[in-house]
Design a protein around this motif. Structure first.
Motif, PDB file in Angstrom:
ATOM      1  N   CYS A 105     -24.206  17.424   8.782  1.00  0.00           N
ATOM      2  CA  CYS A 105     -25.166  18.518   8.641  1.00  0.00           C
ATOM      3  C   CYS A 105     -25.688  18.572   7.204  1.00  0.00           C
ATOM      4  O   CYS A 105     -24.903  18.570   6.249  1.00  0.00           O
ATOM      5  N   ARG A 107     -27.038  21.030   5.759  1.00  0.00           N
ATOM      6  CA  ARG A 107     -26.867  22.358   5.144  1.00  0.00           C
ATOM      7  C   ARG A 107     -25.430  22.612   4.717  1.00  0.00           C
ATOM      8  O   ARG A 107     -25.161  22.984   3.580  1.00  0.00           O
ATOM      9  N   SER A 118     -27.491  19.991  16.716  1.00  0.00           N
ATOM     10  CA  SER A 118     -28.800  20.411  17.200  1.00  0.00           C
ATOM     11  C   SER A 118     -29.817  19.333  16.840  1.00  0.00           C
ATOM     12  O   SER A 118     -30.194  19.202  15.668  1.00  0.00           O
ATOM     13  N   ASP A 120     -32.955  19.167  17.632  1.00  0.00           N
ATOM     14  CA  ASP A 120     -34.259  19.731  17.271  1.00  0.00           C
ATOM     15  C   ASP A 120     -34.341  20.103  15.797  1.00  0.00           C
ATOM     16  O   ASP A 120     -35.359  19.875  15.145  1.00  0.00           O
ATOM     17  N   SER A 121     -33.271  20.707  15.277  1.00  0.00           N
ATOM     18  CA  SER A 121     -33.291  21.184  13.893  1.00  0.00           C
ATOM     19  C   SER A 121     -32.718  20.181  12.911  1.00  0.00           C
ATOM     20  O   SER A 121     -32.955  20.288  11.702  1.00  0.00           O
ATOM     21  N   LEU A 123     -29.580  20.003  12.297  1.00  0.00           N
ATOM     22  CA  LEU A 123     -28.464  20.722  11.684  1.00  0.00           C
ATOM     23  C   LEU A 123     -27.378  20.927  12.733  1.00  0.00           C
ATOM     24  O   LEU A 123     -27.621  20.788  13.936  1.00  0.00           O
ATOM     25  N   GLN A 125     -24.806  23.189  15.010  1.00  0.00           N
ATOM     26  CA  GLN A 125     -25.112  24.418  15.744  1.00  0.00           C
ATOM     27  C   GLN A 125     -24.508  25.656  15.093  1.00  0.00           C
ATOM     28  O   GLN A 125     -24.839  26.777  15.478  1.00  0.00           O
ATOM     29  N   CYS A 127     -24.952  26.149  11.790  1.00  0.00           N
ATOM     30  CA  CYS A 127     -26.040  26.505  10.876  1.00  0.00           C
ATOM     31  C   CYS A 127     -27.325  26.826  11.629  1.00  0.00           C
ATOM     32  O   CYS A 127     -28.139  27.620  11.150  1.00  0.00           O
ATOM     33  N   ALA A 128     -27.513  26.193  12.771  1.00  0.00           N
ATOM     34  CA  ALA A 128     -28.719  26.431  13.577  1.00  0.00           C
ATOM     35  C   ALA A 128     -28.306  26.660  15.025  1.00  0.00           C
ATOM     36  O   ALA A 128     -28.410  25.762  15.857  1.00  0.00           O
ATOM     37  N   ASP A 130     -27.930  27.573  18.940  1.00  0.00           N
ATOM     38  CA  ASP A 130     -28.839  27.436  20.066  1.00  0.00           C
ATOM     39  C   ASP A 130     -29.424  28.807  20.423  1.00  0.00           C
ATOM     40  O   ASP A 130     -28.689  29.779  20.622  1.00  0.00           O
TER      41      ASP A 130
END
Length: 226
Positions: A105, A107, A118, A120-121, A123, A125, A127-128, A130
């Motif tokens: 990740c 972040r 995730s 899509d992001s 990152l 899950q 930190c981002a 669902d």
């Protein structure tokens, strides 16, 4: 995934240096859900040879004295000398294989598995989270909070049925048993419902009184103990 994947803190070294089961294996774990993945076992031939020679050496020592021990020590020394370099190479190969199972990740810098990632992001899950999962959890939390508020309001409505004026004895003054506000002691049957009255002056008697503090009359508790 990047080539600088080091897994400096989320792996266990399961390698074995000596013996017939000698080899290299590393267990990596997701820093979000703790699921693990193990690299394929890579045999360490020198260590395995030392294990076989040790067994042969023990047998030879019984027949040839120190000759078997000398051979055993020589092979074991060879296995020890080559261990460090072989282990480093095996670890590099394990990291290369682990890259297909973990993501770093950007972040929080944790390594996570596919289920905790995730796409899509880009990152983890944590930190981002669902969005659908968070919405469903928020709906449930809202129901829970509303239900608790309704329960509190219902409890307030039932408060009128609770006797809050009468003093309750939580411990029996006669035997010391926990009475939990009952009318009688569950252990000795002593009456706990309400303060007794003096048979002489009808003054309220403190719990456990043996004599009336107003007129000195002996109480029922005093007679029961007599």
């Amino acid at each position: 995934m990047s080539d600088d994947l080091h897994f400096s803190s989320n792996y266990r070294d399961l390698s074995q240096q000596y013996g017939t089961g000698s080899g290299f294996q590393f267990e990596f774990y997701c820093q979000s859900c703790s699921d693990t993945w193990r690299s394929p076992f890579a045999p360490y031939r020198s260590g395995q040879a030392s294990g076989w020679v040790r067994e042969i050496g023990n047998f030879a020592s019984n027949l040839l004295g120190g000759l078997g021990n000398g051979l055993d020590n020589a092979v074991e020394g060879l296995a020890k000398a080559g261990w460090g370099g072989s282990r480093d190479e095996a670890f590099k190969e394990a990291i290369a294989a682990a890259q297909a199972h973990f993501h770093r990740c950007a972040r929080c810098h944790n390594y996570v598995c596919d289920r905790c990632w995730s796409t899509d992001s880009g990152l983890c899950q944590t930190c981002a989270p669902d969005l659908s999962t968070q919405v469903q959890a928020a709906r449930h939390q809202g129901k829970l909070e509303a239900a608790m508020e309704n329960a509190r309001e219902y409890g307030k409505g039932q408060a009128g049925q609770v006797d809050v004026a009468t003093a309750k004895q939580l411990v029996c003054p006669q035997c010391g048993c926990e009475a939990r506000g009952g009318k009688f002691c569950p252990d000795c049957g002593f009456r706990l419902a309400a303060p007794d009255e003096c048979s002489g002056c009808h003054a309220k008697l403190p719990a456990g009184s043996r004599f009336c503090p107003e007129c000195g009359e002996r109480t029922g508790a005093s007679l029961a103990k007599a």
